[in-house]
Design an enzyme around this catalytic site. Structure first.
Site, mmCIF file in Angstrom:
data_model
loop_
_atom_site.group_PDB
_atom_site.id
_atom_site.type_symbol
_atom_site.label_atom_id
_atom_site.label_comp_id
_atom_site.label_asym_id
_atom_site.label_seq_id
_atom_site.Cartn_x
_atom_site.Cartn_y
_atom_site.Cartn_z
ATOM 1 N N ASP A 206 23.294 17.317 70.764
ATOM 2 C CA ASP A 206 24.273 18.148 71.741
ATOM 3 C C ASP A 206 23.701 19.687 72.739
ATOM 4 O O ASP A 206 24.415 21.040 72.964
ATOM 5 C CB ASP A 206 25.102 19.199 70.594
ATOM 6 N N TYR A 503 28.455 22.970 58.766
ATOM 7 C CA TYR A 503 29.896 23.229 59.953
ATOM 8 C C TYR A 503 31.447 23.351 58.829
ATOM 9 O O TYR A 503 32.239 22.822 58.872
ATOM 10 C CB TYR A 503 29.628 22.541 60.644
ATOM 11 N N GLU A 539 21.724 26.586 60.096
ATOM 12 C CA GLU A 539 23.077 26.908 61.113
ATOM 13 C C GLU A 539 24.479 26.901 60.947
ATOM 14 O O GLU A 539 24.425 26.002 59.207
ATOM 15 C CB GLU A 539 22.787 25.113 62.163
HETATM 16 C C1 GCB Z 1 24.241 20.750 64.980
HETATM 17 C C2 GCB Z 1 23.684 20.181 66.236
HETATM 18 C C3 GCB Z 1 23.429 21.050 66.990
HETATM 19 C C4 GCB Z 1 24.687 21.190 67.743
HETATM 20 C C5 GCB Z 1 25.817 21.836 66.966
HETATM 21 C C6 GCB Z 1 27.531 22.034 67.219
HETATM 22 O O1 GCB Z 1 24.969 20.953 63.585
HETATM 23 O O2 GCB Z 1 22.245 21.192 65.128
HETATM 24 O O3 GCB Z 1 22.453 21.031 68.305
HETATM 25 O O4 GCB Z 1 25.035 21.707 69.004
HETATM 26 O O5 GCB Z 1 25.411 21.146 65.714
HETATM 27 O O6 GCB Z 1 28.003 22.657 67.325
HETATM 28 O O7 GCB Z 1 27.860 20.965 67.081
#
Ligand code: GCB
Length: 651
Positions: A206, A503, A539
């Site tokens: 991404d 997320y 993350e």
């Molecule tokens: C992730 C990735 C990262 C993306 C992020 C997103 O899991 O590791 O490279 O930019 O999510 O914002 O979707």
């Protein structure tokens, strides 16, 4: 999206695949010293993208044989910079294939006339595959965009009456299933929908695949007998620092080596001799992370002098390496630096900014470090590739702890788990460890981000990769960053620290902040129960358009980003008392990605905009990070920016 003949892929494949490079010696950062000079080749280069079908015209017409302007029109191209965003030409922004850079350099007379001077061309990074010629002679090839490579060009520049040289670099940004990161060229052959020869580059990561000469290109000199590599390892025994060193020399069999370790006042604290040894540093000042100690990031200087005889007279080479004395250990629930529990409160970054793309830029770099320190961040991950060497030097100097990640991002296709990919991945880790092994700021290697680690071949792949990395550097823990399920992940058995991305309420249950707490609890407990290893939330975050306000919070508003972070923090505050050893926000700043319906001009999960202005979440995080620092480190009041100390910075 570009047009090209069907032969394009066939033509590129052998070049991109047949390039297994053995590691030739050391690759010390080119510092000036009494025996070494350097010449920065930053500025305007001549440039041309090969727009021919198949992208082979440059090779067919041998553009490297004569000045580039003689084979057709050229553009002015700044170096360092990505080429994509500097022109008004949409075709160049999305170009896939070979581009050509060229620069004429005038050399000091001594470099061309003194046969005891070694002249080296060093390229900080060229994305992705590079071929280099000097005065039309092939001198180097390199695969991989984020690590330096060099060529000894002494013979070439010393062979005639020349006092100038022409450097030509052809760079190809095509990604294949075996490159790092991987990618695939997909042809669209349906003539009812697409023009003839139409293809796209697919990627599973991404961020925008910026390309070009991204980091400084330099010429530097050493004597022909020279210090080729230095490896430092440090330990601590009560208040004595133990600095073990190993030095390799090239160009002479018979030489003497003397080393002196100097403190920050330039006082020699201990000396030694020989190619390897152990230096005992009484009452050592340890290298501490930012906010963990009143005097963080203490750096000694290791001055190495090699002396030999050449043509009947003594010749010396000098190199000075910054050295931080510190230890790193991992237990079942803690990450220890100098035997004290360390909690990562930091960010994930990208090398990314307006216009220059991934091009190295000092003002941007200094701004980013000022923002990190303002934020109270003590760490970052080099998501998702190695950053410039100058970045690592500033981390050493400011005490910002680094999880150093290789470009193993987007490894999801089954072809990308085969031997060819693995072999290249092992070599990339060798190059990364060789480059960054002496940085005290680097406390852990990350071999990948979000691979399909639940696939069957992932077990062997990660076992081999992690074992190899540990063999290269037994002093640091190794991880990769997972988003797989704890029950099916085949790589995590081999890591020292579990790094998990999630997320919640963004990519799942979107809009429902209330699900975060139970889901995050479950995530942590499942991983810990299975593995009893420390965990980092590597993350988490939410897409946020600055200036969008919605209360009650709605997705994309500044309030939603803050609300999401706060829900994560409630669980992190419980679990950090048990086994969670860090939290890294996604992302430090907004960054460019491929175009897609889910990306409004790039990824907007930054707590700063791409121009480095704060969104509301930056202030929330700042309060949290300074509180965390006060709980876990020495006491600090949130400072005004001007109170950040500075010490002279030398290369
Ligand atoms: C992730 C990735 C990262 C993306 C992020 C997103 O899991 O590791 O490279 O930019 O999510 O914002 O979707």
């Amino acid at each position: 999206m570009r047009l090209a003949s069907l032969e394009l892929w066939a033509a590129l494949a052998p070049l991109l695949c047949g390039c297994a490079l053995a590691l030739p010696g050391g690759l010390l950062y080119p510092r000036e010293s009494p025996s070494r000079e350097r010449k920065d080749l930053g500025g305007l280069w001549s440039f041309r993208a090969d727009l021919s079908n198949g992208r082979r015209r440059g090779f067919e017409e041998q553009w490297y044989r004569r000045p580039l302007r003689e084979s057709g029109p050229t553009l002015d191209m700044p170096v360092p910079s990505s080429f994509n965003d500097v022109s008004q030409d949409g075709q160049l922004r999305h170009f896939i294939g070979w581009v050509w850079y060229e620069r004429e350099v005038t050399l000091p007379q001594r470099w061309t006339q003194d046969p005891s001077t070694r002249v080296v061309l060093r390229i900080g990074s060229a994305h992705y595959y590079a071929i280099v010629w000097v005065n039309g002679v092939h001198v180097a090839e390199h695969e991989g965009g984020h690590l330096p490579f060099e060529a000894d060009i002494s013979k070439l520049v010393q062979s005639g009456p020349l006092d100038s040289c022409r450097i030509t670099i052809a760079i190809n940004n095509t990604l294949t299933p075996h490159t790092l990161p991987p990618g695939t060229i997909r042809y669209q052959n349906d003539a009812s929908k697409y023009p003839k020869g139409y293809f796209v580059q697919d990627i599973n990561f991404d961020f925008f695949n910026y390309a070009g000469l991204h980091r400084p290109v330099l010429l530097y000199t050493t004597p022909t007998a020279y210090i080729d590599d230095i490896t430092i390892n440090t330990d601590v025994d009560r208040d004595t620092g133990l600095v073990s060193y190993q030095i390799s020399v090239q160009g002479s069999e018979h030489f003497e080596l003397e080393v002196r370790l100097m403190d920050e006042d330039g006082k020699v604290v201990v000396q030694g001799s020989g190619a390897q040894g152990l230096l005992l540093v009484p009452a050592a000042h340890l290298w501490w992370p930012y906010l963990m100690h009143e005097h963080p990031a203490y750096l000694y200087s290791l001055e190495v002098r090699m002396t030999t005889q050449a043509a009947g007279r003594p010749v010396s080479d000098f190199y000075v390496l910054p050295v931080g004395i510190r230890t790193v250990q991992v237990t079942h629930n803690q990450f220890l630096i100098n035997e004290q529990p360390f909690y990562f409160h930091g960010v994930n970054k990208h090398e990314d900014s307006d216009i220059r793309g991934k091009g190295f830029d000092w003002p941007l770099l200094v701004k980013d470090f000022n923002l990190l320190r303002w934020l109270g961040a003590n760490s970052f991950r080099t998501s998702h590739y190695p950053y410039a060497e100058e970045v690592m030097q500033l981390c050493d100097r400011y005490g910002i702890v680094v999880i150093d990640e290789c470009p193993g991002v987007g490894i999801v296709l089954s072809q990308s788990f085969g031997n060819e990919s693995l072999q290249h991945h092992l070599e990339v880790m060798e190059e990364l460890v060789r480059r960054d092994k002496n940085h005290p700021a680097v406390v852990m290697w990350s071999v990948a981000n979000e691979p399909a680690s639940n696939l069957e071949p992932a077990g062997y792949y990660f076992k081999t990769l992690i074992t190899h990395t540990k063999a290269l550097d037994p002093s640091r823990p190794v991880t990769f960053v997972t988003n797989s399920n704890y029950a099916t992940d085949r790589g995590v058995p081999y890591v020292d620290v579990i790094c998990v991305n999630s997320y919640f309420s963004w990519y799942h249950d979107f809009g429902h902040l209330e699900v975060i707490q139970p889901q995050l609890q479950t995530q942590f407990e499942s991983w810990y129960k299975t593995y009893q290893k420390p965990i980092i939330q590597s993350e988490y975050g939410a897409e946020t358009i600055p200036g969008f306000h919605e209360d009650p919070p709605l997705m994309f508003s500044e309030e939603y980003q803050k609300g999401l972070l706060q829900q994560y923090h409630l669980v992190l505050d419980q679990k950090r008392k048990e086994y969670v050893v860090g939290e890294l926000i996604w992302n430090f700043a907004d960054f460019m990605t491929n175009q897609s319906p889910t990306r409004a001009i790039g990824n907007r999960k930054g707590i700063f905009t791409r121009q480095r202005q704060p969104k509301s979440a930056a202030f929330l995080l700042r309060d949290r990070y300074w509180k965390l620092a006060n709980e876990t480190g020495s006491h600090h009041s949130v400072p005004e920016l001007q109170s950040f100390g500075t010490r002279p910075f030398t290369f």
